[in-house]
Design an enzyme around this catalytic site. Structure first.
Site: not given
Ligand code: CDP
Length: 319
Positions: A293, A242-243, A132
């Site tokens: 999430h 994202t991780g 990001n």
């Protein structure tokens, strides 16, 4: 060095442990992390049944043309047209084609990185992934500078660049993009309709200013495929972060994977407060129940993999 700290909860199943390290283990020192090559290869093989990072990392030019209509992955009823600019920025071949790296770092954005001194170590890895467009300049001691791939959720344009309301913010984004200097910029453009304009703004800037980045736009199936893989492994995530996406992709082209900045808790292993991000003032409440999430759940899964030697999590200071 504080490698993964377990808070005494789970029993580490470190494999390939040498007699030497067993001999020196005592109750106060966490066991030395040892890479489990066999397990890493098995994981790569399993993930390949769901997705192929080489292909799914980006839609390619040959598969789309300007004007094509795409249904957003999370907003199936909304569509977008492939613009001339987006088409111009689609890669012709996968940016990961035939790539293999000895070690990769995936740098998450947790405040756990502050005062870690991990910058040097992160920069030693063959391939460094960041998330990001997180700033590096002011934080090099803790996060390093090397960037081979950086992700950009469209929402970052709003959160970190004030939706480019004036020239100052536009300039800030331009500078950040210029600093990427040939690395891969990974933009999930087809996920949610909310990102439509933001993706277009960024595409336009890249083209207009001849910014030296290699753009990539993940495939439409990537998110579901990643989720499918983890669900099959009993990790019941709603939407991968994202991780976790980056870890799942990295298994394809990295031999050893090192994670930094993964710590989705407001308190550190030493009970000191930890910021949500190392670089801004976003609060943990941001990750509320409404958030799709399930970071702590993901973290638990990553911790298990750390103890099995499939990846290495660093959640404390580096040497
Ligand atoms: O795109 P997303 O909101 O998932 O990510 P981010 O907030 O920019 O952070 C990048 C990644 O770092 C996340 O996807 C998580 O995997 C990890 N992270 C973490 O483990 N703990 C935090 N407190 C913040 C981020």
């Amino acid at each position: 060095r504080t490698d993964m700290i377990v808070n005494g909860s789970s029993s580490p199943a470190v494999v390939e442990q040498s007699h030497e390290s067993i001999k020196h283990r005592d109750k106060t020192v966490p066991p030395q992390w040892i890479h489990n090559q066999t397990l890493s290869l098995t994981i790569r093989k399993h993930i390949l049944k769901f997705l192929d990072a080489e292909k799914d990392i980006s839609v390619l030019k040959g598969t789309l043309k300007p004007g094509d209509i795409i249904h957003y992955v999370f907003d199936r009823d909304s569509t977008m047209n492939i613009s001339q600019n987006l088409y111009a920025l689609l890669p012709r071949t996968s940016p990961l084609k035939g790539k293999h790296y000895r070690t990769c770092a995936i740098v998450g954005n947790s405040g756990i990185l502050l005062n870690s001194g991990c910058g040097k170590e992160i920069d030693t890895h063959s391939f460094v992934i960041r998330c990001n467009l997180a700033p590096v300049q002011e934080y090099t001691h803790d996060v390093g500078t090397k960037t081979d791939l950086v992700t950009m959720n469209p929402s970052v344009i709003q959160r970190a660049f004030e939706d480019l309301v004036n020239d100052t913010w536009r300039e800030k984004l331009l500078q950040r993009l210029h600093s990427l200097n040939g690395s891969i910029l990974w933009i999930p453009a087809f996920m949610a309709k909310g990102g439509k304009e933001r993706v277009e703004w960024v595409n336009e800037l890249i083209l207009k200013h001849h910014i030296n980045v290699r753009t990539a736009y993940p495939s439409l199936r990537l998110l579901h495929a990643v989720r499918g893989y983890w669900l099959t492994n009993k990790v019941y995530i709603k939407r991968p972060t994202t991780g976790l996406l980056m870890y799942t992709l990295a298994t394809r082209f990295c031999n050893r994977i090192y994670l930094y900045g993964f710590w989705p808790f407001p308190q550190g292993p030493d009970q000191n407060p930890v910021k949500y991000h190392y670089y801004d003032s976003l609060k943990y409440g941001y990750m509320s129940q409404a958030s799709p999430h399930t970071m702590p759940l993901e973290f638990k899964a990553l911790k298990v993999l750390h103890h099995q030697g499939a990846l290495k999590l660093t959640v404390g200071p580096c040497d």
